[in-house]
Design an enzyme around this catalytic site. Structure first.
Site, PDB file in Angstrom:
ATOM      1  N   ARG A  35      11.934 -76.907  22.906  1.00 25.53           N
ATOM      2  CA  ARG A  35      11.245 -75.562  22.471  1.00 25.53           C
ATOM      3  C   ARG A  35      11.717 -74.533  23.294  1.00 25.53           C
ATOM      4  NH1 ARG A  35       5.267 -77.995  21.558  1.00 25.53           N
ATOM      5  NH2 ARG A  35       5.526 -78.843  19.609  1.00 25.53           N
ATOM      6  N   LYS A 197      -1.185 -92.751   9.544  1.00 25.66           N
ATOM      7  CA  LYS A 197      -2.355 -92.801   8.729  1.00 25.66           C
ATOM      8  C   LYS A 197      -2.160 -91.920   7.357  1.00 25.66           C
ATOM      9  CE  LYS A 197      -5.539 -93.684  12.440  1.00 25.66           C
ATOM     10  NZ  LYS A 197      -6.889 -93.166  13.016  1.00 25.66           N
ATOM     11  N   GLY A 350       7.116 -82.829  15.859  1.00 22.39           N
ATOM     12  CA  GLY A 350       6.530 -84.129  16.258  1.00 22.39           C
ATOM     13  C   GLY A 350       7.282 -85.072  16.468  1.00 22.39           C
ATOM     14  N   GLY A 373       2.175 -79.869  13.863  1.00 25.02           N
ATOM     15  CA  GLY A 373       0.878 -79.472  13.013  1.00 25.02           C
ATOM     16  C   GLY A 373       1.244 -78.345  12.180  1.00 25.02           C
TER      17      GLY A 373
END
Length: 397
Positions: A35, A197, A350, A373
């Site tokens: 980053r 999930k 991520g 996100g």
């Protein structure tokens, strides 16, 4: 929206929101600088143009309280080393002491503000706090895509009180590659969706059914889809309360002509642990006592055959428990394959970004997003508050 290349930055106070929320080890040393590296072009642009650069970021979750463990000092020291020039460290992000430091900044100098989240007002998008941040700036630059899905003061509120707003190079790239991949793709467009999930990616899957030509599903979330097809998935993670969701998604994909690819074989083991005994089995032969922890070799070849004929590929979520060898092979194999293709290949942030870097393919794909996100919310078709605020400010100024 305005960009850095459209602005006269000389001697201007440039408040740049960056994402320096990077991992540190026990000695408070930066262990992954992705980053930081991502915003270096924007930093150098302002410095070389003679701007007075004020960098602002959060680090971790200090919950509105000052905590030494969450200080940005180690990041400032690291940034100074890789830039080869001093980076001053402010004692706070607002207040008289900070204002004094900003007033003394010369063109080409850099000041790093202390952790924004030492103030609870940051995450509350407090207007008075936003005004205090804005008072430091002649120009506001958002180069923090990874937090642009948050309506926080330094991302959203500040834009209401600054005279001029612009996107940094990293944010500009995120928007450009996402648009090319999802809004105006060369087809076929293949989406690879993995992770743990179904519940965390329902919105993504629903939105993709109106965009993608092919949908590859892997990771533990594939187990729920396999179970609704009558497969025995052993002791694998399954979301029984989302079986109906999975059924409906498969039916809608069929109606829309989106081809869905699920694992046909798997790497299984009695527990998620390096060194444990593993087996490669067809998906119809998963032992009741085992866990599915990676896609198998037949599945990898099927996935590759689909990807080989795709013009645009977007990937979010690993295909197995890649953090624990030997369950990394499926994810790494696909990552390496993407790096060999003549296609637009965009990797979500991520775990996906981490996996592609670990596989040594990060510099071979088209683009690796810095946002987890934020990238997911774009895939869901949502408008990110930080980007909307930047556009509004750009139009106003």
């Amino acid at each position: 929206m305005k960009t850095l290349d459209t602005l006269d930055l000389a001697e201007k106070r440039v408040f740049m929101r960056v994402d320096f929320n990077v991992p540190l080890d026990k000695q408070r040393r930066v262990t992954d600088d992705l980053r930081i590296q991502a915003v270096l072009p924007s930093i150098r642009k302002v410095v070389d143009a003679g701007g007075r650069l004020i960098l602002a970021s959060h680090l971790g979750r200090p919950k509105g309280k000052v905590a030494e463990d969450f200080s940005l000092k180690p990041v400032g020291e690291y940034l100074s080393r890789i830039l080869g020039k001093p980076v001053q460290m402010a004692p706070d992000c607002i207040g008289a002491a900070v204002e004094a430091l900003v007033s003394k900044l010369q063109g080409g100098e850099i000041l790093l503000l202390e952790n924004l989240r030492f103030h609870a007002e940051e995450e509350k998008n407090d207007d008075a706090f936003s005004r205090q941040l804005a008072a430091l700036a002649d120009v506001y630059v958002n180069d923090a895509f990874a937090v642009s899905h948050r309506a926080h003061a330094s991302v959203h509120g500040i834009t209401r009180h600054v005279p001029l707003c612009a996107a940094g190079y990293q944010l500009e790239n995120e928007i450009k590659y996402f648009h090319q991949a999802m809004e105006a793709p060369q087809r076929p467009l293949t989406m690879i969706i993995g992770g743990a999930k179904v519940s965390s990616k329902i919105g993504v899957l629903e939105n993709l059914l109106s965009k993608a030509d092919h949908l590859i599903i892997g990771g533990a979330m594939a187990n729920t889809f396999l179970k609704v097809q009558g497969k025995n998935v052993g002791k694998s993670l399954v979301e029984d309360d989302h079986m109906e969701t999975a059924t409906n998604l498969l039916e809608r994909a069929k109606q829309k002509g989106v081809k869905v690819y699920l694992p046909v074989d798997a790497v299984v083991a009695p527990k998620l642990e390096s060194g444990t005994a593993i087996k490669e089995v067809d998906i119809d032969n998963v032992p009741s006592s085992d866990l599915i922890l990676d896609v198998g070799p037949k599945t990898i070849e099927i996935f590759k055959s689909v990807l080989k004929n795709s013009k645009t590929i977007v990937w979010n979520g690993p295909l197995g428990a890649f953090e624990t060898p030997p369950f990394h092979k499926g994810t790494f194999s696909v990552a390496e394959f993407l790096g060999s293709l003549d296609a637009l290949t965009v990797i979500g942030g991520g775990d996906s970004a981490a996996a592609v870097r670990q596989a040594g393919a990060a510099d071979k794909v088209s683009y690796v997003s810095t946002g987890g996100g934020a990238f997911l919310e774009l895939l869901e078709g949502k408008t990110l508050p930080g980007i909307a605020a930047l556009e509004e400010c750009s139009q106003r100024s």
